[in-house]
Design a protein around this motif. Structure first.
Motif, PDB file in Angstrom:
ATOM      1  N   GLU A  87       0.859  -1.179   0.000  1.00 37.95           N
ATOM      2  CA  GLU A  87       0.000   0.000   0.000  1.00 37.95           C
ATOM      3  C   GLU A  87       0.897   1.231   0.000  1.00 37.95           C
ATOM      4  OE1 GLU A  87      -2.707  -0.275   3.260  1.00 37.95           O
ATOM      5  OE2 GLU A  87      -3.825  -1.934   2.386  1.00 37.95           O
ATOM      6  N   GLU A  88       0.850   1.984  -1.091  1.00 37.37           N
ATOM      7  CA  GLU A  88       1.786   3.072  -1.303  1.00 37.37           C
ATOM      8  C   GLU A  88       1.649   4.178  -0.248  1.00 37.37           C
ATOM      9  OE1 GLU A  88       1.015   4.446  -5.207  1.00 37.37           O
ATOM     10  OE2 GLU A  88       1.624   2.575  -6.188  1.00 37.37           O
ATOM     11  N   ASP A  89       2.788   4.811   0.044  1.00 42.22           N
ATOM     12  CA  ASP A  89       2.746   6.001   0.895  1.00 42.22           C
ATOM     13  C   ASP A  89       2.130   7.153   0.105  1.00 42.22           C
ATOM     14  OD1 ASP A  89       5.612   7.527  -0.108  1.00 42.22           O
ATOM     15  OD2 ASP A  89       5.501   5.347  -0.309  1.00 42.22           O
ATOM     16  N   LYS A  90       1.728   8.197   0.802  1.00 40.58           N
ATOM     17  CA  LYS A  90       0.906   9.250   0.221  1.00 40.58           C
ATOM     18  C   LYS A  90       1.510   9.874  -1.027  1.00 40.58           C
ATOM     19  CE  LYS A  90      -1.641  13.434   1.523  1.00 40.58           C
ATOM     20  NZ  LYS A  90      -1.922  14.395   2.624  1.00 40.58           N
ATOM     21  N   TYR A  91       2.806  10.148  -0.982  1.00 43.79           N
ATOM     22  CA  TYR A  91       3.456  10.809  -2.121  1.00 43.79           C
ATOM     23  C   TYR A  91       4.269   9.832  -2.977  1.00 43.79           C
ATOM     24  CZ  TYR A  91       2.095  15.082   0.287  1.00 43.79           C
ATOM     25  OH  TYR A  91       1.374  16.078   0.890  1.00 43.79           O
ATOM     26  N   ASN A  92       4.092   8.550  -2.734  1.00 47.23           N
ATOM     27  CA  ASN A  92       4.713   7.496  -3.542  1.00 47.23           C
ATOM     28  C   ASN A  92       6.229   7.687  -3.658  1.00 47.23           C
ATOM     29  OD1 ASN A  92       4.572   5.125  -5.036  1.00 47.23           O
ATOM     30  ND2 ASN A  92       4.366   6.205  -6.978  1.00 47.23           N
ATOM     31  N   ILE A  93       6.875   7.902  -2.509  1.00 53.59           N
ATOM     32  CA  ILE A  93       8.324   8.096  -2.481  1.00 53.59           C
ATOM     33  C   ILE A  93       9.046   6.807  -2.102  1.00 53.59           C
ATOM     34  CG2 ILE A  93      10.207   9.332  -1.335  1.00 53.59           C
ATOM     35  CD1 ILE A  93       8.302  11.683  -1.005  1.00 53.59           C
ATOM     36  N   TYR A  94       8.516   6.067  -1.124  1.00 59.14           N
ATOM     37  CA  TYR A  94       9.223   4.911  -0.580  1.00 59.14           C
ATOM     38  C   TYR A  94       8.745   3.579  -1.162  1.00 59.14           C
ATOM     39  CZ  TYR A  94      10.548   8.503   2.747  1.00 59.14           C
ATOM     40  OH  TYR A  94      11.027   9.650   3.310  1.00 59.14           O
TER      41      TYR A  94
END
Length: 397
Positions: A87-94
């Motif tokens: 489940e992606e983090d909010k800003y899709n960084i990690y």
């Protein structure tokens, strides 16, 4: 379960245990009878595939996620024939970093790759994979990252203990595909010769879409249909079908699907709460799991679940995934400036661990996990214990 096939039958497992026991001069129960020849005994042993190992818990064949700390949290690794949902983090960084770790581990072990995306060209994704670390430099790299932290001296010893508790022991010698789980330097790119020598298949949605095709309203979206057909073709034509293998030398197919469910895939579940095609994604996952269960393949999917407004859809997606890991970034939240979280970049939540050959669901032994992206390494720690430790020391002082 069909994916258990690569681990061998009960007879094959007994033969392997007996062989290992005799090698280590340990007694073991053996069936009486004439000793089988080497040619006959070869077929009864466990399938030996580089970069895999059987689970000590349930006998399932495992592959590494590319992050040894995450492997341990998931019970030893990612089971062949299953789906890992990030489940992606909010800003899709990690989340893209975990995605690349998984693919990089496949290249190091000589596994076949299938990279699917509606956003980036798969070839570009492979060019950005992290470089593998030499094993004799791994401990040095971890030590440098730890001591470069601007933290009190009282925290350093505890940080080292936590990091090495979550990571397997590092062996001396250069990186090798015979090991299970490797370490990577995110500040460097994987050598081009390793990528060129790998066997991979790319699925870039904009190149697969044809505006001339007529899709029935009740069917899956065009992107999902094309991707399922592509995956099925690779599995059956290249010998990853566990029931009818077409290759003499068995191998693992690592499937990576990026940003599944986003509007780029033609799905509208992220646009409105009551979408017309709310079952498209769940149908896709249901069919995909059926393909994986009977094949020598493992799949990782990143998904922007924080954009899905209908919580019932998220629950169905979770049920149709075998393993679910959620990344919660501190960027843009109150925790970013909270002193409690100052040493970390986010939290990692193990939402679900698969139930394989068991009647009960497995549960991770470690909770309250935090992650931090260093200059070279991505680390996972138990943040509450570290914070409590620092508070106790500050009171004593």
């Amino acid at each position: 379960m069909a994916a258990v096939g690569p681990c061998g039958t009960g007879t094959g497992s007994t033969g392997s245990v007996a062989a290992a026991a005799s090698k280590n001069n340990v007694t073991s129960f053996q069936r009486r009878g004439p000793r089988a020849s080497s040619s006959d005994s070869g077929g009864s042993r466990l399938v030996s595939i580089a970069g895999t190992r059987p689970s000590v818990r349930n006998g399932q064949l495992l592959v590494s996620t590319g992050l040894p700390a995450l492997d341990q949290l998931l019970g030893g690794g990612l089971a062949v024939g299953t789906v890992l949902l990030i489940e992606e983090d909010k800003y899709n960084i990690y989340s893209p970093l975990l995605f690349k770790y998984f693919l990089a581990e496949g290249i190091i072990n000589g596994h076949n790759l299938l990279v699917a995306s509606a956003k980036e060209d798969p070839e570009k994704i492979l060019q950005e994979l992290p470089a593998p670390l030499l094993d004799d430099n791994c401990k040095k790299e971890f030590d440098e990252e730890i001591y470069n932290d601007k933290t009190p001296e009282s925290n350093i010893k505890m940080k080292i203990a936590w990091r090495y508790q979550l990571l397997p022991k590092m062996e001396a010698g250069p990186v090798s595909s015979s090991r299970f789980g490797h370490y990577y330097d995110v500040s460097k790119k994987m050598p081009q010769e390793l990528i060129e020598a790998s066997n991979w298949h790319g699925f870039f949605l904009p190149e697969k879409i044809s505006s001339t095709l007529n899709i029935e309203p009740c069917s899956l979206t065009h992107g999902y249909i094309k991707l399922l057909q592509f995956i099925q073709k690779i599995i059956y034509e290249e010998g990853f079908d566990g029931s009818n293998p077409q290759k003499k030398q068995k191998n693992i197919l690592r499937i990576g699907i990026q940003n599944l469910g986003s509007p780029l895939w033609g799905d509208d579940i992220c646009c409105t709460e009551n979408c017309d095609n709310s079952h498209n994604l769940t149908k896709f996952l249901y069919i995909l799991r059926g393909l994986l269960r009977t094949s020598l393949s493992a799949c990782i999917i990143t998904m922007p679940t924080h954009l899905i407004q209908n919580k019932a859809i998220i629950a169905r997606i979770t049920n149709l995934s075998d393993t679910v890991v959620h990344l919660e970034s501190f960027i843009g939240s109150e925790r970013e400036t909270n002193p409690l979280y100052k040493d970390y970049h986010g939290l990692i939540h193990i939402r679900q661990i698969p139930r394989l050959n068991n009647l009960i669901c497995d549960v991770s032994d470690v909770k309250d996990l935090a992650f931090k992206l260093k200059r070279k390494l991505f680390t996972i720690e138990g943040w509450k214990d570290l914070w409590s430790f620092s508070r106790c020391n500050s009171r004593v002082l």
